[in-house]
Design an enzyme around this catalytic site. Structure first.
Site, short mmCIF file in Angstrom:
data_model
loop_
_atom_site.label_atom_id
_atom_site.label_comp_id
_atom_site.label_asym_id
_atom_site.label_seq_id
_atom_site.Cartn_x
_atom_site.Cartn_y
_atom_site.Cartn_z
N LEU A 10 0.89 -0.93 -0.41
CA LEU A 10 0.14 0.23 -0.16
C LEU A 10 0.73 1.43 0.29
O LEU A 10 0.27 2.15 0.51
CB LEU A 10 -0.95 0.28 1.07
CG LEU A 10 -2.08 -0.80 1.06
CD1 LEU A 10 -2.86 -1.57 2.33
CD2 LEU A 10 -3.09 -1.83 0.79
N LYS A 183 4.15 -3.86 -21.16
CA LYS A 183 4.14 -3.13 -20.41
C LYS A 183 5.32 -1.73 -20.54
O LYS A 183 5.77 -0.68 -21.16
CB LYS A 183 4.28 -2.77 -18.92
CG LYS A 183 4.57 -2.08 -17.81
CD LYS A 183 3.50 -0.49 -18.22
CE LYS A 183 4.46 0.57 -17.11
NZ LYS A 183 4.42 0.78 -16.42
N HIS A 186 6.14 0.18 -23.89
CA HIS A 186 5.34 1.21 -23.79
C HIS A 186 6.53 2.52 -23.14
O HIS A 186 6.65 3.62 -23.42
CB HIS A 186 4.34 1.40 -22.46
CG HIS A 186 4.13 2.12 -22.14
ND1 HIS A 186 4.48 2.64 -20.83
CD2 HIS A 186 2.91 3.11 -22.35
CE1 HIS A 186 3.86 3.98 -21.11
NE2 HIS A 186 2.99 3.65 -21.49
N ASN A 187 7.40 1.60 -21.76
CA ASN A 187 8.39 2.67 -21.36
C ASN A 187 9.25 2.76 -22.50
O ASN A 187 9.71 3.82 -22.34
CB ASN A 187 8.43 2.04 -20.20
CG ASN A 187 7.77 1.71 -18.66
OD1 ASN A 187 5.90 1.71 -19.44
ND2 ASN A 187 7.83 1.66 -18.09
N GLU A 190 8.48 4.95 -24.94
CA GLU A 190 7.99 6.91 -23.30
C GLU A 190 9.91 7.05 -23.45
O GLU A 190 9.34 8.51 -23.65
CB GLU A 190 7.79 6.69 -22.49
CG GLU A 190 7.38 7.05 -20.90
CD GLU A 190 6.85 7.26 -19.72
OE1 GLU A 190 6.12 6.28 -19.67
OE2 GLU A 190 7.66 7.30 -19.24
P1 NBP Z 1 7.58 0.70 -4.09
O1 NBP Z 1 8.02 0.60 -4.73
O2 NBP Z 1 8.22 1.72 -3.35
O3 NBP Z 1 7.12 -0.15 -3.28
C1 NBP Z 1 7.11 -0.44 -1.63
C2 NBP Z 1 5.84 -1.03 -1.26
O4 NBP Z 1 6.69 -1.94 -1.13
C3 NBP Z 1 5.63 -1.13 0.24
O5 NBP Z 1 4.15 -1.07 0.19
C4 NBP Z 1 6.43 -1.98 1.03
O6 NBP Z 1 6.41 -2.35 2.17
C5 NBP Z 1 6.62 -2.99 0.29
N1 NBP Z 1 7.73 -4.50 0.54
C6 NBP Z 1 9.21 -4.46 0.50
BR1 NBP Z 1 9.30 -2.12 -0.44
N2 NBP Z 1 9.51 -4.95 0.90
C7 NBP Z 1 8.43 -6.09 0.39
C8 NBP Z 1 8.71 -7.67 0.87
N3 NBP Z 1 9.68 -8.36 1.21
N4 NBP Z 1 7.84 -8.02 1.78
C9 NBP Z 1 6.35 -7.48 1.45
N5 NBP Z 1 6.27 -6.13 0.83
C10 NBP Z 1 7.73 -5.61 0.70
O7 NBP Z 1 6.45 1.02 -4.38
P2 NBP Z 1 5.19 2.55 -5.12
O8 NBP Z 1 6.43 3.21 -5.78
O9 NBP Z 1 4.01 2.11 -5.06
O10 NBP Z 1 5.52 1.20 -6.57
C11 NBP Z 1 4.73 0.12 -6.12
C12 NBP Z 1 4.79 -1.27 -7.47
O11 NBP Z 1 4.39 -0.60 -8.97
C13 NBP Z 1 6.65 -1.05 -8.21
O12 NBP Z 1 6.78 -2.81 -8.53
C14 NBP Z 1 5.96 -0.49 -8.98
O13 NBP Z 1 7.36 -0.46 -10.20
C15 NBP Z 1 5.42 -0.29 -9.93
N6 NBP Z 1 4.88 1.20 -10.98
C16 NBP Z 1 4.84 2.23 -10.13
C17 NBP Z 1 4.36 3.30 -10.89
C18 NBP Z 1 4.78 4.74 -10.09
O14 NBP Z 1 4.50 5.65 -10.52
N7 NBP Z 1 5.32 4.96 -8.50
C19 NBP Z 1 3.96 2.87 -12.17
C20 NBP Z 1 3.64 1.66 -12.93
C21 NBP Z 1 4.73 0.89 -11.18
P3 NBP Z 1 6.26 -1.82 3.27
O15 NBP Z 1 5.40 -0.52 3.75
O16 NBP Z 1 6.35 -2.39 5.00
O17 NBP Z 1 7.76 -1.53 3.47
#
Ligand code: NBP
Length: 478
Positions: A10, A183, A186-187, A190
């Site tokens: 989350l 995807k 796509h990137n 981009e």
């Molecule tokens: P992050 O990529 O920053 O990941 C943070 C989340 O991963 C937190 O919920 C964290 O839990 C959890 N986590 C980690 Br780090 N290690 C873990 C583990 N060993 N076990 C369980 N949970 C773990 O989050 P985000 O920026 O929301 O992106 C999420 C995904 O979406 C990524 O794969 C990203 O590449 C993709 N994405 C991101 C975007 C963007 O614009 N940001 C766009 C498209 C796709 P915690 O809270 O307990 O630390």
């Protein structure tokens, strides 16, 4: 359990995706490794819809209706595997794990294979649109089995962005890793789009002599025409922005080093493996990498070269029009290359990806959304077997009309010493495809000379080798 979908992970993306599901009337189970995030979500946004917070993995799984649909939105790589390890033993046959992270397609294929053996559907989903998209409607690219899409598709269609004609920006891209592959491309596209826009800006600044504010206006005007797109729109916003600290144009106070997270690099690496010439995407990745080599750049600053001489007002205006043509023509080439890669990947893995459907779901929600994508959709709809976007009649006509200006821009850039790797590579690709004969014949001759690699002839079937070290007669090589 009665939650129709669950989201674990989350951070920004997962939280917004969960809210999007809830706002669309679904009951959403929510879970995060660190439970404080789960509580924060429900405290802040609990009134937006129906959330079922879960502290433990077991509680989370129990909250889901069957077959369970469980979205993982954690950091890509090892965290995703860790979460799969945690949840898979709690699941039953027919349940669906959805990975919405930016996973490498090889990881997705491995996970899909492993979970399939346990009767669990694994769906790698590309999600584009950043945080805002996740909340208000992203472009969604799911892979995985057709069966899993039956249970998942209706939910995704509700939360996806809607194209101008109302179509949801989601489709079952294909089985296995097809969604994450698309995807990734796509990137890559981009990256190429952003590089081309950067080059247009550089030319308008250095050659036309325009200020950032004036260039912002130029981009705003372009955004009303065929270049109408999210990236052009935000380009105008960034260029018009003044740094609140110094009052100077924001682009002049930002360090000129572009970073990258890796999907552009993956696109090029995989394109190399597939043998697909994605020169525009490669140049964009390299341009970012070059920008980061501060020492190399510092050491090279005194190398000789022309200093651009700004044009007078009328010539500048004419030049700006040419740059629009060059940008549009190069963009057609980028998409031609990107779609080539999608088709090559699809053939290699036997995914059966429909390129027109991909263009359709990129029309809204994602970073490369643009009016242009509707034209690509139409091109593939009109001729599903289109060998290349450049062979579409309309694109061929447009690029034909743009090519004089395009050449002029590339020539001017070379004369004035403004680097335009994207424009130049696109033009070289275009001319190479047009060429009657390529110098590849000479390359092949050299290969035969030093390595006896043999060659084919234009006038006879078979492989041949010339006895370069002997009497230079030709022998048949099978
Ligand atoms: P992050 O990529 O920053 O990941 C943070 C989340 O991963 C937190 O919920 C964290 O839990 C959890 N986590 C980690 Br780090 N290690 C873990 C583990 N060993 N076990 C369980 N949970 C773990 O989050 P985000 O920026 O929301 O992106 C999420 C995904 O979406 C990524 O794969 C990203 O590449 C993709 N994405 C991101 C975007 C963007 O614009 N940001 C766009 C498209 C796709 P915690 O809270 O307990 O630390």
């Amino acid at each position: 359990g009665h939650a129709q979908i669950g989201v674990t992970g989350l951070a920004v993306m997962g939280r917004n995706l969960a809210r999007n599901f809830a706002r669309n009337g679904f009951t959403v189970a929510v879970h995060n490794r660190t439970a404080a995030r789960t509580r924060a979500l429900v405290d802040e946004f609990g009134d937006e819809g129906s959330f079922v917070p879960a502290e433990s993995a077991r509680e989370f799984v129990a909250a889901l209706e069957r077959p369970r649909r469980l979205v993982i939105m954690v950091k890509a790589g090892e965290p995703t595997d860790a979460v799969i390890q945690e949840f898979a033993p709690l699941l039953e046959e027919g349940d669906v794990i959805i990975d919405g992270g930016n996973a490498h397609v090889a990881d997705t294929r491995r996970r899909e294979r492993e979970l399939r053996e346990r009767g669990i559907h694994f769906v790698g989903v590309g999600i584009s649109g950043g945080e805002e998209g996740a909340l208000h409607g992203p472009s969604i690219m799911p892979g995985g089995s057709a069966e899993s899409y039956k249970s998942l598709g209706p939910l995704l269609e509700r939360i996806a962005a809607k194209a101008p004609d109302g179509t949801p920006c989601v489709t079952h891209v294909g089985p296995d890793g097809a969604g994450h592959f698309v995807k990734m491309v796509h990137n890559g596209i981009e990256y190429a789009d952003m590089q081309l826009i950067a080059e247009a800006y550089h030319l308008l600044r250095a050659v036309a002599g325009y200020s950032p504010a004036r260039i912002a206006d130029t981009f705003r005007t372009w955004n009303e025409g065929r270049l109408d797109s999210y990236l052009i729109e935000i380009t105008a916003e960034v260029l018009a922005h003044a740094d609140p600290v110094t009052g100077r144009p924001f682009v002049d106070v930002v360090a000129d080093r572009a970073e990258q997270k890796g999907t552009g690099r993956w696109t090029v690496q995989i394109a190399l493996d597939l043998g697909v010439p994605v020169s525009g995407i490669a140049e964009a990745v390299f341009a970012r990498s070059l920008s980061g080599h501060a020492e190399l750049r510092e050491a090279s600053r005194s190398l000789p070269g022309p200093v651009p001489q700004p044009l007078d007002e009328e010539a500048a205006a004419r030049f700006a029009e040419r740059v629009e043509q060059a940008l549009y023509a190069s963009k057609i080439v980028s998409y031609t290359q990107g779609f080539h890669q999608i088709q090559a990947g699809s053939e290699h893995h036997e995914w059966g990806v429909d390129p027109g459907a991909v263009a359709s779901i990129w029309r809204a929600g994602c970073i490369i959304r643009a009016a242009f994508l509707d034209r690509i959709r139409t091109a593939y709809e009109t001729r599903p077997e289109l060998p290349s976007l450049l062979s579409d009649k309309r694109f061929a006509e447009e690029i034909g009309a743009a090519q004089d200006d395009w050449r002029e821009v590339v020539a001017t850039a070379a004369r004035q010493g403004v680097p335009t790797p994207g424009f130049s590579a696109a033009l070289a690709y275009y001319d190479a495809l047009r060429a009657d004969r390529l110098p590849a014949a000479l390359t092949q001759g050299q290969r035969d000379f030093f390595g006896a690699h043999t060659y084919r002839r234009t006038d006879r079937e078979g492989s041949f080798h010339t006895l370069w070290g002997g009497d230079r007669s030709e022998v048949s090589a099978g």
